[in-house]
Design a protein around this motif. Sequence first.
Motif, PDB file in Angstrom:
ATOM      1  N   VAL A 125       0.983  -1.144   0.042  1.00 28.35           N
ATOM      2  CA  VAL A 125      -0.099  -0.073  -0.076  1.00 28.35           C
ATOM      3  C   VAL A 125       0.942   1.333   0.156  1.00 28.35           C
ATOM      4  O   VAL A 125       1.633   1.427   0.827  1.00 28.35           O
ATOM      5  N   GLY A 126       0.836   2.160  -1.049  1.00 25.81           N
ATOM      6  CA  GLY A 126       1.708   3.224  -1.259  1.00 25.81           C
ATOM      7  C   GLY A 126       1.609   4.379  -0.183  1.00 25.81           C
ATOM      8  O   GLY A 126       0.310   4.410   0.196  1.00 25.81           O
ATOM      9  N   ALA A 127       2.461   4.957   0.081  1.00 27.22           N
ATOM     10  CA  ALA A 127       2.696   5.869   1.156  1.00 27.22           C
ATOM     11  C   ALA A 127       1.572   6.932   0.979  1.00 27.22           C
ATOM     12  O   ALA A 127       0.994   7.514  -0.111  1.00 27.22           O
ATOM     13  N   GLY A 128       0.818   7.498   2.031  1.00 25.69           N
ATOM     14  CA  GLY A 128      -0.176   8.370   1.886  1.00 25.69           C
ATOM     15  C   GLY A 128      -1.348   7.968   1.841  1.00 25.69           C
ATOM     16  O   GLY A 128      -2.429   8.617   1.458  1.00 25.69           O
TER      17      GLY A 128
ATOM     18  N   VAL B 106      -1.040  -7.325  -4.775  1.00 25.03           N
ATOM     19  CA  VAL B 106      -1.220  -6.105  -5.579  1.00 25.03           C
ATOM     20  C   VAL B 106      -0.626  -4.966  -4.885  1.00 25.03           C
ATOM     21  O   VAL B 106      -0.147  -4.779  -3.680  1.00 25.03           O
ATOM     22  N   VAL B 107      -0.125  -4.078  -5.752  1.00 23.85           N
ATOM     23  CA  VAL B 107       0.113  -2.599  -5.424  1.00 23.85           C
ATOM     24  C   VAL B 107      -1.104  -1.856  -5.213  1.00 23.85           C
ATOM     25  O   VAL B 107      -1.562  -1.938  -6.245  1.00 23.85           O
ATOM     26  N   ALA B 108      -1.282  -0.905  -4.369  1.00 24.46           N
ATOM     27  CA  ALA B 108      -2.488  -0.311  -4.126  1.00 24.46           C
ATOM     28  C   ALA B 108      -2.087   1.230  -3.736  1.00 24.46           C
ATOM     29  O   ALA B 108      -1.439   1.275  -2.894  1.00 24.46           O
TER      30      ALA B 108
ATOM     31  N   ARG C   6      -2.092  -2.565  -9.814  1.00 22.43           N
ATOM     32  CA  ARG C   6      -1.304  -3.653 -10.592  1.00 22.43           C
ATOM     33  C   ARG C   6      -1.095  -4.833  -9.751  1.00 22.43           C
ATOM     34  O   ARG C   6      -0.873  -4.648  -8.469  1.00 22.43           O
ATOM     35  N   ARG C   7      -0.971  -5.950 -10.313  1.00 21.93           N
ATOM     36  CA  ARG C   7      -0.524  -7.123  -9.495  1.00 21.93           C
ATOM     37  C   ARG C   7       0.839  -7.218  -9.420  1.00 21.93           C
ATOM     38  O   ARG C   7       1.707  -6.520 -10.141  1.00 21.93           O
ATOM     39  N   ILE C   8       1.304  -7.847  -8.481  1.00 23.92           N
ATOM     40  CA  ILE C   8       2.885  -7.847  -8.103  1.00 23.92           C
ATOM     41  C   ILE C   8       3.233  -9.336  -8.667  1.00 23.92           C
ATOM     42  O   ILE C   8       2.776 -10.285  -8.509  1.00 23.92           O
TER      43      ILE C   8
END
Length: 193
Positions: free
Chosen positions: A164-167, A178-180, A189-191
């Motif tokens: 889960v990306g910063a912020g 996934v990257v969310a 996107r899927r990892i």
Amino acid sequence: MQALLAADEDLRRLIAGDWIRYRKSPALQELSWDAHATCAKINRVFYDDPAEARRLFHELVPGAGEGIDFVPPISIDYGMRLVIGDRTFINADFLVIGGGQVTIGADCLIGPRCGIYTPNHAQDIARRLEGWELPEPVVIGDNVWLGGSVTLTPGVTIGDHSIVGAGSVVTKDIPSGVVAVGNPCRPIRRIEP
């Protein structure tokens, strides 16, 4: 704890996952006060006596696994409602608010200034004025990486191996692998292995 359970209806409701009134519950206020006092001790002694800080942490969070590493400050409302898997790393300014059950898997990376919020206050005006809130569980799977300043809202689940990306502000479940990112947070996107 048994005496508190017997004496306080809202504590029984909390354990049952039902609506509570924190502001009218002496037992819930005492538990969170004690938890915050322990957090303050941990934050104070961490650099002078890391072994004592870790001992206090495991006393506060009986559901903490082995090999957990953390950096203060931490702030946790109810350590008894928190489970943390082995080898998880928790960076500075970790915050867990409310009495909902919070489960963090093994091998997670929790970035700085991450907050986990479990209470949903009543939407009905009269019930909200009466202090009703519903603590909802939050689940973080194994090997999850939360970037800095991620916010998790009541009732969400993050699947194993996700990032889960910063912020980001997580308002709905995030699937495994996934990257969310974003507000509201969404898979982008899927990892790939």
